[in-house]
Design an enzyme around this catalytic site. Structure first.
Site, short mmCIF file in Angstrom:
data_model
loop_
_atom_site.label_atom_id
_atom_site.label_comp_id
_atom_site.label_asym_id
_atom_site.label_seq_id
_atom_site.Cartn_x
_atom_site.Cartn_y
_atom_site.Cartn_z
N ARG A 139 10.85 -3.25 6.66
CA ARG A 139 9.56 -3.14 7.25
C ARG A 139 8.46 -3.63 6.21
NH1 ARG A 139 7.15 2.64 8.11
NH2 ARG A 139 5.87 1.34 9.27
N CYS B 202 2.67 3.53 1.67
CA CYS B 202 4.05 3.60 2.71
C CYS B 202 3.53 3.23 3.91
CB CYS B 202 4.58 4.99 2.45
SG CYS B 202 3.68 6.17 2.87
#
Length: 284
Positions: A179, A238
């Site tokens: 990701r 994040c």
């Protein structure tokens, strides 16, 4: 004795019905937001209250502030106070994801000014492996007042943008490496990462049993990642400000306190096309 980072299942078992302790079940699944409450209703640690990531540990979204913006601190304090949490209460948070969601409550309480909070190392999985009991009843408590002394532990997208490229600034992204590279992005509309960010997958903080690795190992790896930057100049991000708290907890365990949270994280950052993005994945 108080606990400010981790607590073992053995210690918690000894204090499970201590009136000065409160336990919170923080189980959650990003792709099934009702999973945690279902799991709690099926079975949970005796005396544990349930807190939902979206409803209790986050504030309202508006499409520009990320998927899990910070909750109103006074509302959160009221919810915790309703469960009997006061300033001298020892709070324990647990989940079934290696602390990925429990660490959010850990960080939030410290943000409110409450240091007597720890994550159950190994979570409910470790608890079950050791043959410890579960319950199905919902606990109740006399209400308490949790006073708020808000700390400057948060940074904004504007502050991150202004710091990009500055000497000493260190931005650490807790998402999985794929990701981070912009591959297989299923949660946010844009793949990639903030320019200059360094990747530290939060699960690298855990051993094969889902417990946090020794402090010395964590310290060595985070110091290498900081590359000379002081922890106070580090910012944790994040996808939405949740697993970044896992890295903040790991740094605290490692004796490297002082880093801040970019609460909006990637989901907020990528909502504005004017902000720069790095995507290492090949175009679809």
């Amino acid at each position: 004795m108080s606990y400010g980072t981790l607590v073992s299942s053995a210690v918690l078992a000894d204090h499970l019905f201590d009136p000065g302790w409160r336990v919170f079940d923080c189980r959650h699944q990003l792709n099934d937001p009702a999973a945690g409450s279902r799991a709690y209703a099926t079975a949970h640690l005796p005396g544990a209250f349930f807190l939902h990531l979206d409803q209790d540990l986050s504030g309202p979204t508006n499409g520009r502030n990320g998927r899990h913006p910070l909750p109103d601190p006074l509302l959160l304090a009221d919810k915790l106070g309703a469960a009997g949490v006061a300033l001298d209460t020892q709070v324990i948070a647990y989940d079934d994801a290696g602390g990925a969601f429990a660490s959010r409550l850990w960080w939030l309480l410290r943000w409110l000014g409450h240091d007597r909070v720890a994550v159950l190392d190994g979570g409910i999985d470790r608890w079950l492996v050791e043959g410890r009991p579960l319950a199905t009843d919902s606990p109740s408590s006399s209400p308490a007042t949790l006073e708020v002394d808000l700390r400057a532990a948060v940074t904004s997208s504007d502050a991150v943008l202004a710091s990009l490229g500055q000497s000493g600034f260190c931005l650490i992204d807790a998402r999985a490496p794929e990701r981070f590279r912009g591959e297989n992005e299923t949660l946010d509309p844009v793949g990639g990462h903030i320019p200059g960010a360094r990747n530290r997958f939060f699960r690298d903080n855990l051993d094969v049993d889902g417990c946090f690795r020794p402090a010395a190992e964590l310290r060595r790896e985070f110091l290498a990642l900081l590359a000379g930057s002081p922890p106070e100049q580090a910012v944790m991000s994040c996808g939405s400000g949740v697993t970044a708290c896992h890295n903040l907890l790991a740094m605290e365990i490692a004796g490297l306190p002082g880093a801040r949270l970019y609460a909006g994280s990637w989901s907020e950052w990528c909502s504005d096309p004017a902000r720069p993005v790095v995507c290492q994945a090949p175009p679809a």
